[in-house]
Design a protein around this motif. Structure first.
Motif, PDB file in Angstrom:
ATOM      1  N   ALA A  28     -21.626   8.009   6.134  1.00 32.09           N
ATOM      2  CA  ALA A  28     -21.268   9.420   5.954  1.00 32.09           C
ATOM      3  C   ALA A  28     -21.494   9.826   4.503  1.00 32.09           C
ATOM      4  O   ALA A  28     -20.834   9.298   3.607  1.00 32.09           O
ATOM      5  CB  ALA A  28     -19.810   9.634   6.329  1.00 32.09           C
ATOM      6  N   CYS A  29     -22.412  10.736   4.269  1.00 39.00           N
ATOM      7  CA  CYS A  29     -22.625  11.215   2.904  1.00 39.00           C
ATOM      8  C   CYS A  29     -21.391  12.017   2.494  1.00 39.00           C
ATOM      9  O   CYS A  29     -20.834  12.760   3.309  1.00 39.00           O
ATOM     10  CB  CYS A  29     -23.879  12.080   2.840  1.00 39.00           C
ATOM     11  SG  CYS A  29     -25.334  11.186   3.405  1.00 39.00           S
ATOM     12  N   PHE A  34     -21.651  17.961   8.833  1.00 42.54           N
ATOM     13  CA  PHE A  34     -22.339  18.114  10.119  1.00 42.54           C
ATOM     14  C   PHE A  34     -21.663  17.245  11.180  1.00 42.54           C
ATOM     15  O   PHE A  34     -20.866  16.365  10.846  1.00 42.54           O
ATOM     16  CB  PHE A  34     -23.813  17.706  10.007  1.00 42.54           C
ATOM     17  CG  PHE A  34     -24.627  18.655   9.176  1.00 42.54           C
ATOM     18  CD1 PHE A  34     -24.201  19.950   8.931  1.00 42.54           C
ATOM     19  CD2 PHE A  34     -25.841  18.250   8.630  1.00 42.54           C
ATOM     20  CE1 PHE A  34     -24.959  20.825   8.152  1.00 42.54           C
ATOM     21  CE2 PHE A  34     -26.600  19.122   7.850  1.00 42.54           C
ATOM     22  CZ  PHE A  34     -26.155  20.397   7.613  1.00 42.54           C
ATOM     23  N   PHE A  36     -21.594  14.212  13.490  1.00 38.52           N
ATOM     24  CA  PHE A  36     -22.236  12.907  13.733  1.00 38.52           C
ATOM     25  C   PHE A  36     -21.154  11.845  13.851  1.00 38.52           C
ATOM     26  O   PHE A  36     -20.001  12.057  13.491  1.00 38.52           O
ATOM     27  CB  PHE A  36     -23.176  12.545  12.562  1.00 38.52           C
ATOM     28  CG  PHE A  36     -22.462  12.331  11.262  1.00 38.52           C
ATOM     29  CD1 PHE A  36     -21.971  11.091  10.899  1.00 38.52           C
ATOM     30  CD2 PHE A  36     -22.246  13.401  10.392  1.00 38.52           C
ATOM     31  CE1 PHE A  36     -21.288  10.905   9.703  1.00 38.52           C
ATOM     32  CE2 PHE A  36     -21.568  13.217   9.194  1.00 38.52           C
ATOM     33  CZ  PHE A  36     -21.092  11.963   8.852  1.00 38.52           C
ATOM     34  N   GLY A  74     -26.997  14.893  11.883  1.00 43.84           N
ATOM     35  CA  GLY A  74     -27.249  13.512  12.200  1.00 43.84           C
ATOM     36  C   GLY A  74     -28.550  12.979  11.566  1.00 43.84           C
ATOM     37  O   GLY A  74     -29.113  13.565  10.680  1.00 43.84           O
ATOM     38  N   THR A  75     -28.955  11.861  12.070  1.00 47.49           N
ATOM     39  CA  THR A  75     -30.155  11.205  11.548  1.00 47.49           C
ATOM     40  C   THR A  75     -31.123  10.859  12.682  1.00 47.49           C
ATOM     41  O   THR A  75     -31.046   9.772  13.269  1.00 47.49           O
ATOM     42  CB  THR A  75     -29.769   9.912  10.791  1.00 47.49           C
ATOM     43  OG1 THR A  75     -28.694  10.185   9.893  1.00 47.49           O
ATOM     44  CG2 THR A  75     -30.947   9.379   9.992  1.00 47.49           C
TER      45      THR A  75
END
Ligand code: SF4
Length: 392
Positions: A28-29, A34, A36, A74-75
């Motif tokens: 988690a940045c 967002f 996720f 997300g990624t």
């Protein structure tokens, strides 16, 4: 297909878009709010559910062709070759795709092995949006990013080797504890990669994030507005020198490389969002899928999409239009506001608009209000001052 543009001039080609939300991240940045989860346990189930939703929603956009597909999150770079293959197969079967479709996938540098890049390329992805954020390893670590500046450079190099000709990079400015020389270096490094597109956002501290908590506890301070403004000006000046067009406040493109996905939102065009927390708009109403993976999976297991309709009053819609259009290089179309909402903005805000014009913050051209460079620094404030009230 041509669809009357709301504010980009006549005969502007319409883009109906498809957005897929991939709600997984490895880490988690600290600035991110967002939707996720960090557990990848359910990635196969979510991909299955997304495929099911794509089938159930295949009439949402009517007969429009899809000109843009955007894997966001997300990624999405956590998707494996077989996930992407599965999703693309359903999309191709259920939707009418334009021959020159733009397919973007958001990626983090640490996921971009040669093999992964090749898998994306082979599945039709033709645009990468790489979350680099900074090349300074102290900044990256402080933001809790997974990768280093060197890995970011390498990822773009590998992507070029595989054949990607349309690459966007994301950068963050106004980082506390940073200084202008670090930002100058970030810009320099980014330009060395010659990306076709750059998105750059001012770091904002959102309440439900690690940074939000640090701010509350006094462990973090927000940068002075002047500091952020200086870095924004450095961004604009530098990218302009290198031929980038600032087509929206935070988005810069080489000629012909504006993001179709972004433009979709700003031009009030239709898009279908699939996956947990994804939003959709089909010209008549907006809806938002539930921002919860378990509830999303449960709904889809019963062939139901858990979403809520978002009701926007005419006043909200007009003010949203004022806010988003002023951020673009095309500006606010006064005739659109008059025809759709019955508002003559020049009459309603005559004195204020004269003041902005005298201060060189805004000008009028061909029935459009456009912000100057100095005006862009105050875009949100100017837009909110121009908000209108409509009788219900
Ligand atoms: S910024 Fe991107 S990678 Fe980081 S937590 Fe948010 S969605 Fe995940």
């Amino acid at each position: 297909m041509y669809w009357h543009s709301l504010y980009l001039g006549e005969n502007y080609k319409t883009l109906a878009g498809l957005y897929l939300h991939i709600p997984f991240c490895k880490k988690a940045c600290h600035y991110c709010d967002f939707h996720f989860t960090q557990s990848l346990r359910q990635i196969d189930d979510i991909v299955d559910a997304i495929c099911k939703e794509l089938v159930l929603q295949n009439e949402f956009l009517g007969k429009d062709s899809i000109y843009s597909i955007y894997f966001g999150g997300g990624t999405p770079s956590l998707l494996e070759h077989h996930h992407l293959k599965q999703i693309m197969k359903v999309i191709k079967y259920e939707y009418d795709l334009a021959s020159n479709i733009e397919i973007t996938l958001e990626a983090n540098p640490d996921d971009l092995s040669r093999e992964k890049l090749q898998a994306f390329y082979d599945n039709g992805v033709n645009r990468l949006s790489i979350g680099i954020q900074s090349f300074n390893n102290d900044h990256l670590k402080w933001m809790n990013r997974q990768h280093s500046g060197e890995e970011a450079m390498e990822a773009v190099y590998e992507a070029r080797q595989v054949g990607f000709e349309n690459i966007s990079v994301d950068l963050i400015y106004a980082v506390p504890y940073g200084d202008h020389s670090i930002w100058e270096n970030d810009l320099k490094q980014a330009l060395r990669l010659r990306p076709e597109h750059i998105s750059s956002y001012c770091l904002t501290i959102e309440p439900k994030t690690a940074f939000g908590k640090w701010l509350e506890q006094g462990k973090l301070y927000e940068v002075e507005e002047e500091f952020a403004a200086e870095q924004f000006e450095m961004l604009i000046d530098t990218l302009r020198q290198y031929g980038y067009d600032q087509y929206e406040i935070s988005n810069f493109a080489q000629p012909g490389y504006e993001s179709r996905h972004n433009s979709n939102y700003w031009k009030d065009e239709k898009y279908l969002g699939v996956g947990p927390s994804a939003h959709s708009y089909n010209g008549k109403f907006r809806k938002a899928n539930v921002a919860n993976n378990a509830k999303y999976l449960l709904g889809l297991s019963e062939n139901k999409i858990p979403f809520e309709v978002i009701h926007l009053s005419k006043e909200d819609q007009a003010n949203e239009y004022i806010l988003t259009s002023l951020r673009t290089k095309w500006g606010l179309n006064l005739n659109h506001l008059k025809n759709k909402y019955g508002v003559d903005l020049l009459m309603v805000h005559r004195d204020y608009l004269n003041k902005l014009s005298l201060q060189d913050l805004l000008y009028e051209e061909d029935e459009h209000l456009i912000l100057t460079d100095s005006g862009k620094l105050l875009a949100d404030k100017v837009a909110s001052d121009l908000f209108i009230e409509l009788n219900p």
